[in-house]
Design a protein around this motif. Structure first.
Motif, PDB file in Angstrom:
ATOM      1  N   SER A  51       0.652 -11.785   2.456  1.00  0.00           N
ATOM      2  CA  SER A  51      -0.685 -11.924   1.886  1.00  0.00           C
ATOM      3  C   SER A  51      -0.891 -13.365   1.419  1.00  0.00           C
ATOM      4  CB  SER A  51      -0.856 -10.974   0.698  1.00  0.00           C
ATOM      5  OG  SER A  51      -2.074 -11.236   0.021  1.00  0.00           O
ATOM      6  N   HIS A  52      -2.008 -13.967   1.810  1.00  0.00           N
ATOM      7  CA  HIS A  52      -2.326 -15.338   1.403  1.00  0.00           C
ATOM      8  C   HIS A  52      -3.392 -15.298   0.316  1.00  0.00           C
ATOM      9  CE1 HIS A  52      -4.366 -19.342   1.845  1.00  0.00           C
ATOM     10  NE2 HIS A  52      -3.100 -19.717   1.732  1.00  0.00           N
ATOM     11  N   MET A  53      -2.930 -15.267  -0.933  1.00  0.00           N
ATOM     12  CA  MET A  53      -3.800 -15.273  -2.104  1.00  0.00           C
ATOM     13  C   MET A  53      -4.731 -14.073  -2.171  1.00  0.00           C
ATOM     14  SD  MET A  53      -4.857 -19.302  -2.330  1.00  0.00           S
ATOM     15  CE  MET A  53      -3.622 -20.594  -2.125  1.00  0.00           C
ATOM     16  N   GLY A  54      -4.422 -13.033  -1.407  1.00  0.00           N
ATOM     17  CA  GLY A  54      -5.284 -11.865  -1.389  1.00  0.00           C
ATOM     18  C   GLY A  54      -6.513 -12.024  -0.523  1.00  0.00           C
ATOM     19  N   PHE A  55      -6.661 -13.187   0.134  1.00  0.00           N
ATOM     20  CA  PHE A  55      -7.827 -13.441   0.973  1.00  0.00           C
ATOM     21  C   PHE A  55      -7.592 -13.054   2.431  1.00  0.00           C
ATOM     22  CE2 PHE A  55      -8.445 -16.961  -2.259  1.00  0.00           C
ATOM     23  CZ  PHE A  55      -9.406 -16.273  -2.980  1.00  0.00           C
ATOM     24  N   SER A  56      -6.355 -13.203   2.880  1.00  0.00           N
ATOM     25  CA  SER A  56      -6.050 -12.908   4.285  1.00  0.00           C
ATOM     26  C   SER A  56      -4.579 -12.553   4.418  1.00  0.00           C
ATOM     27  CB  SER A  56      -6.378 -14.113   5.177  1.00  0.00           C
ATOM     28  OG  SER A  56      -5.533 -15.213   4.845  1.00  0.00           O
ATOM     29  N   ASN A  57      -4.244 -11.959   5.534  1.00  0.00           N
ATOM     30  CA  ASN A  57      -2.850 -11.698   5.871  1.00  0.00           C
ATOM     31  C   ASN A  57      -2.413 -12.779   6.842  1.00  0.00           C
ATOM     32  OD1 ASN A  57      -2.526  -9.270   4.365  1.00  0.00           O
ATOM     33  ND2 ASN A  57      -3.747  -8.203   5.906  1.00  0.00           N
ATOM     34  N   TYR A  58      -1.594 -13.704   6.338  1.00  0.00           N
ATOM     35  CA  TYR A  58      -1.209 -14.880   7.126  1.00  0.00           C
ATOM     36  C   TYR A  58       0.041 -14.568   7.934  1.00  0.00           C
ATOM     37  CZ  TYR A  58      -0.687 -19.777   8.356  1.00  0.00           C
ATOM     38  OH  TYR A  58      -0.605 -20.962   9.054  1.00  0.00           O
TER      39      TYR A  58
END
Length: 203
Positions: A51-58
């Motif tokens: 999870s990238h800061m809860g904004f996207s799944n990196y």
């Protein structure tokens, strides 16, 4: 022009006949050859996602995988798997991030060059699935991890004529437990792994 067209049609007929004669891969364990298989590195991929800061799944990946599979389709619980993944092979869509991940704040590829997984137990779940428990070593730390494994298919590769078997495996680990704690929890602690594995039988 007519000669070129005739040659093209003849070639298509030959190729089409070869393709139709090729036996498709099987998912029936009774038809799969037992033995020792080696990773086909050119067709094996290890993907990871956080999870990238809860904004996207990196997502990113690793390559140049090696390892062996002792495959026993009739007694799958006795099968054994050993995998090695070079940490420096990590890739992302950002050159800057890829370089950082190799550094000592993250994976520290210079000090810990390999991630490994060695199975300790195989538990069949139906004819084409299994849970594979084992010890995963990352960043100098070894902990138990269980992979959910699904048989994709097995048979003779029509190009190189090698007996090949493929599996997809998924698993999740907490990177902080392996000493990779940078930016937790801003960057997700759960590291999701997906392994698309191809193995060739060793004669």
């Amino acid at each position: 022009m007519k000669l070129l067209l005739a040659s093209s049609l003849a070639l298509a007929t030959v190729l089409g006949g070869g393709a139709s004669a090729q036996t498709p891969p099987t998912r029936d364990p009774a038809q799969i050859q037992a033995g020792t298989y080696a990773v086909d590195p050119g067709h094996t991929q290890v993907g990871w996602r956080v999870s990238h800061m809860g904004f996207s799944n990196y997502a990113g990946g690793f390559s140049d995988v090696s390892g062996t599979l002792d495959l026993q389709p009739k007694t799958p619980a006795t099968s054994k798997l050993s995998i090695k993944i070079p940490v420096a092979s990590v890739t992302t869509t950002s050159d800057k991030l890829t370089g950082e991940l190799k550094g000592d704040q993250w994976l520290d590829a210079g000090k810990f060059p390999e991630m490994t997984f060695v199975s300790t137990k195989v538990t069949p779940e139906g004819k084409d699935k299994a849970k594979v428990a084992g010890n995963l070593t990352l960043h100098g730390v070894t902990k138990p991890v269980t992979l959910d494994v699904t048989l994709v298919g097995a048979g003779v590769n029509p190009l190189n004529k090698k007996v090949t078997v493929g599996f997809e495996a998924t698993g999740t680990l907490k990177r902080s437990e392996f000493g990779v704690k940078t930016y937790v929890p801003l960057i997700g602690d759960d590291l999701h792994l997906t392994i698309a594995g191809a193995f060739e039988r060793q004669d």
